[in-house]
Design a protein around this motif. Structure first.
Motif, PDB file in Angstrom:
ATOM      1  N   ALA A 176      37.671  29.031  29.014  1.00 45.50           N
ATOM      2  CA  ALA A 176      38.477  27.831  28.760  1.00 45.50           C
ATOM      3  C   ALA A 176      38.135  26.734  29.763  1.00 45.50           C
ATOM      4  O   ALA A 176      38.032  25.548  29.401  1.00 45.50           O
ATOM      5  N   ILE A 177      37.935  27.117  31.028  1.00 46.04           N
ATOM      6  CA  ILE A 177      37.574  26.144  32.059  1.00 46.04           C
ATOM      7  C   ILE A 177      36.175  25.589  31.805  1.00 46.04           C
ATOM      8  O   ILE A 177      35.932  24.386  31.973  1.00 46.04           O
ATOM      9  N   PHE A 178      35.248  26.469  31.399  1.00 52.02           N
ATOM     10  CA  PHE A 178      33.889  26.023  31.091  1.00 52.02           C
ATOM     11  C   PHE A 178      33.903  24.934  30.017  1.00 52.02           C
ATOM     12  O   PHE A 178      33.219  23.910  30.135  1.00 52.02           O
ATOM     13  N   VAL A 179      34.675  25.183  28.964  1.00 52.63           N
ATOM     14  CA  VAL A 179      34.764  24.205  27.879  1.00 52.63           C
ATOM     15  C   VAL A 179      35.404  22.913  28.376  1.00 52.63           C
ATOM     16  O   VAL A 179      34.975  21.808  28.026  1.00 52.63           O
ATOM     17  N   LEU A 180      36.433  23.039  29.216  1.00 49.68           N
ATOM     18  CA  LEU A 180      37.155  21.871  29.724  1.00 49.68           C
ATOM     19  C   LEU A 180      36.254  20.966  30.555  1.00 49.68           C
ATOM     20  O   LEU A 180      36.276  19.737  30.409  1.00 49.68           O
ATOM     21  N   ILE A 181      35.448  21.555  31.423  1.00 47.42           N
ATOM     22  CA  ILE A 181      34.599  20.763  32.325  1.00 47.42           C
ATOM     23  C   ILE A 181      33.190  20.555  31.755  1.00 47.42           C
ATOM     24  O   ILE A 181      32.363  19.876  32.364  1.00 47.42           O
ATOM     25  N   ASN A 182      32.948  21.161  30.568  1.00 51.01           N
ATOM     26  CA  ASN A 182      31.644  21.017  29.900  1.00 51.01           C
ATOM     27  C   ASN A 182      30.498  21.468  30.805  1.00 51.01           C
ATOM     28  O   ASN A 182      29.443  20.830  30.871  1.00 51.01           O
ATOM     29  N   ASN A 183      30.732  22.570  31.499  1.00 53.33           N
ATOM     30  CA  ASN A 183      29.710  23.130  32.378  1.00 53.33           C
ATOM     31  C   ASN A 183      29.920  24.641  32.436  1.00 53.33           C
ATOM     32  O   ASN A 183      31.014  25.111  32.720  1.00 53.33           O
ATOM     33  N   PHE A 184      28.851  25.404  32.156  1.00 52.96           N
ATOM     34  CA  PHE A 184      28.983  26.854  32.055  1.00 52.96           C
ATOM     35  C   PHE A 184      28.381  27.587  33.252  1.00 52.96           C
ATOM     36  O   PHE A 184      27.979  28.739  33.153  1.00 52.96           O
ATOM     37  N   ASP A 185      28.350  26.905  34.376  1.00 50.63           N
ATOM     38  CA  ASP A 185      27.855  27.501  35.607  1.00 50.63           C
ATOM     39  C   ASP A 185      29.041  28.004  36.432  1.00 50.63           C
ATOM     40  O   ASP A 185      29.918  27.229  36.814  1.00 50.63           O
ATOM     41  N   GLU A 186      29.079  29.310  36.709  1.00 55.08           N
ATOM     42  CA  GLU A 186      30.209  29.895  37.435  1.00 55.08           C
ATOM     43  C   GLU A 186      30.326  29.353  38.851  1.00 55.08           C
ATOM     44  O   GLU A 186      31.388  29.456  39.466  1.00 55.08           O
ATOM     45  N   LYS A 187      29.260  28.764  39.385  1.00 53.75           N
ATOM     46  CA  LYS A 187      29.333  28.199  40.725  1.00 53.75           C
ATOM     47  C   LYS A 187      30.294  27.019  40.801  1.00 53.75           C
ATOM     48  O   LYS A 187      30.769  26.655  41.880  1.00 53.75           O
ATOM     49  N   ASN A 188      30.592  26.418  39.642  1.00 48.96           N
ATOM     50  CA  ASN A 188      31.501  25.275  39.605  1.00 48.96           C
ATOM     51  C   ASN A 188      32.967  25.700  39.519  1.00 48.96           C
ATOM     52  O   ASN A 188      33.856  24.850  39.552  1.00 48.96           O
ATOM     53  N   LEU A 189      33.213  27.008  39.401  1.00 50.56           N
ATOM     54  CA  LEU A 189      34.587  27.502  39.351  1.00 50.56           C
ATOM     55  C   LEU A 189      35.128  27.669  40.771  1.00 50.56           C
ATOM     56  O   LEU A 189      34.372  27.902  41.714  1.00 50.56           O
ATOM     57  N   PRO A 190      36.444  27.558  40.933  1.00 50.31           N
ATOM     58  CA  PRO A 190      37.047  27.807  42.259  1.00 50.31           C
ATOM     59  C   PRO A 190      36.723  29.218  42.737  1.00 50.31           C
ATOM     60  O   PRO A 190      36.914  30.187  42.006  1.00 50.31           O
ATOM     61  N   GLN A 191      36.196  29.323  43.942  1.00 50.73           N
ATOM     62  CA  GLN A 191      35.797  30.635  44.485  1.00 50.73           C
ATOM     63  C   GLN A 191      36.979  31.257  45.227  1.00 50.73           C
ATOM     64  O   GLN A 191      37.040  31.287  46.445  1.00 50.73           O
ATOM     65  N   VAL A 192      37.942  31.739  44.464  1.00 49.82           N
ATOM     66  CA  VAL A 192      39.155  32.331  45.021  1.00 49.82           C
ATOM     67  C   VAL A 192      39.150  33.823  44.722  1.00 49.82           C
ATOM     68  O   VAL A 192      39.017  34.239  43.570  1.00 49.82           O
ATOM     69  N   GLU A 193      39.289  34.625  45.767  1.00 44.05           N
ATOM     70  CA  GLU A 193      39.251  36.078  45.603  1.00 44.05           C
ATOM     71  C   GLU A 193      40.625  36.672  45.324  1.00 44.05           C
ATOM     72  O   GLU A 193      40.754  37.706  44.686  1.00 44.05           O
ATOM     73  N   HIS A 194      41.668  36.000  45.811  1.00 44.00           N
ATOM     74  CA  HIS A 194      43.018  36.562  45.694  1.00 44.00           C
ATOM     75  C   HIS A 194      44.002  35.444  45.420  1.00 44.00           C
ATOM     76  O   HIS A 194      43.819  34.306  45.869  1.00 44.00           O
ATOM     77  N   ILE A 195      45.051  35.766  44.685  1.00 45.91           N
ATOM     78  CA  ILE A 195      46.052  34.756  44.332  1.00 45.91           C
ATOM     79  C   ILE A 195      46.733  34.169  45.571  1.00 45.91           C
ATOM     80  O   ILE A 195      47.177  33.018  45.569  1.00 45.91           O
ATOM     81  N   ALA A 196      46.778  34.943  46.640  1.00 45.17           N
ATOM     82  CA  ALA A 196      47.390  34.449  47.880  1.00 45.17           C
ATOM     83  C   ALA A 196      46.556  33.335  48.506  1.00 45.17           C
ATOM     84  O   ALA A 196      47.060  32.575  49.339  1.00 45.17           O
ATOM     85  N   ASP A 197      45.270  33.252  48.100  1.00 42.95           N
ATOM     86  CA  ASP A 197      44.395  32.212  48.653  1.00 42.95           C
ATOM     87  C   ASP A 197      44.540  30.877  47.931  1.00 42.95           C
ATOM     88  O   ASP A 197      43.976  29.874  48.354  1.00 42.95           O
ATOM     89  N   ILE A 198      45.260  30.869  46.810  1.00 42.44           N
ATOM     90  CA  ILE A 198      45.456  29.625  46.060  1.00 42.44           C
ATOM     91  C   ILE A 198      46.530  28.790  46.747  1.00 42.44           C
ATOM     92  O   ILE A 198      47.663  29.237  46.922  1.00 42.44           O
TER      93      ILE A 198
END
Length: 238
Positions: free
Chosen positions: A17-39
């Protein structure tokens, strides 16, 4: 294991869904969050919000444009229907003034074309029809304002509950974690059997799931609250 696989599927769908939203399918552009506590959410934006900030909501702006079309004085309309109160405090709860909103004269004011909203200037062929249209637009505008306040107060009430729930589940999880460690020691010394230990593990897992779900709901509420309070848009001056 079944729950884990199900959440893996949800994560994959969210990524798509995020890929479609930002029109980019590179996972490097996603937030690099390992745990919900880090958000992290900037909650300073929610510490003090005046009611006039609701004017930047798209639905209120749309209603105001309709009033403009009927040749209304938007400044007078805002003065008539927008109470000057604080919607949030430093703790993110609604203020005393906000809780008394439904009893205020501003909220319960009866829509009428006699209000100083219309500055004239339009040449309607049918005056009665023109007045009826103006009355409809005023009522729709007040209804939109009321809906905005209701959504804001509902999200503030939800936020207050989630803050309490988050504290409670954090305590419950820590207690279950201590109990689970104690159960491991008891099973090691033959005081309980393997099945009892598994039950303790399940209780710990359930507490962890509730803790994470509450944190997720709290983060979602913060985002939704920012939206219903009109965040991200400039207020038009009339």
């Amino acid at each position: 294991r079944t729950n884990y696989e199900n959440y893996e599927k949800i994560v994959a769908q969210d990524k798509n869904a995020i890929f479609v939203l930002i029109n980019n399918f590179d996972e490097k552009n996603l937030p690099q969050v390992e745990h919900i506590a880090d958000i992290k959410v900037d909650e300073t934006a929610l510490e003090f919000v005046a009611s006039k900030n609701l004017l930047s909501r798209y639905d209120i702006r749309q209603a105001e444009h309709k009033l403009k079309k009927a040749n209304a004085n938007i400044g007078a309309a805002r003065a008539a229907f927008i109470p000057s109160i604080s919607l949030t405090s430093a703790y993110g709860y609604q203020s005393v003034a906000a809780t008394e909103l439904f009893n205020s004269r501003n909220w319960n004011i009866t829509p009428t074309i006699n209000l100083p909203l219309f500055s004239g200037g339009r040449n309607f062929a049918n005056l009665d029809n023109a007045n009826a249209l103006k009355q409809i637009e005023i009522i729709q505008y007040q209804k939109t304002i009321q809906n905005a306040f209701r959504e804001a107060l509902n999200k503030l009430a939800e936020r207050k509950t989630l803050i309490s729930q988050r504290k409670s589940w954090n305590k419950i999880f820590e207690a279950k974690k201590s109990t689970d460690l104690f159960a491991k020691s008891k099973q090691k010394h033959g005081l309980i059997n393997k099945l009892d230990l598994i039950n303790y593990h399940l209780e710990l897992l359930s507490a962890k799931q509730n803790q994470l779900m509450t944190q997720k709901n709290y983060l979602a509420n913060s985002i939704e609250l920012y939206k219903v309070l009109g965040g991200g848009s400039e207020i038009e001056n009339e």
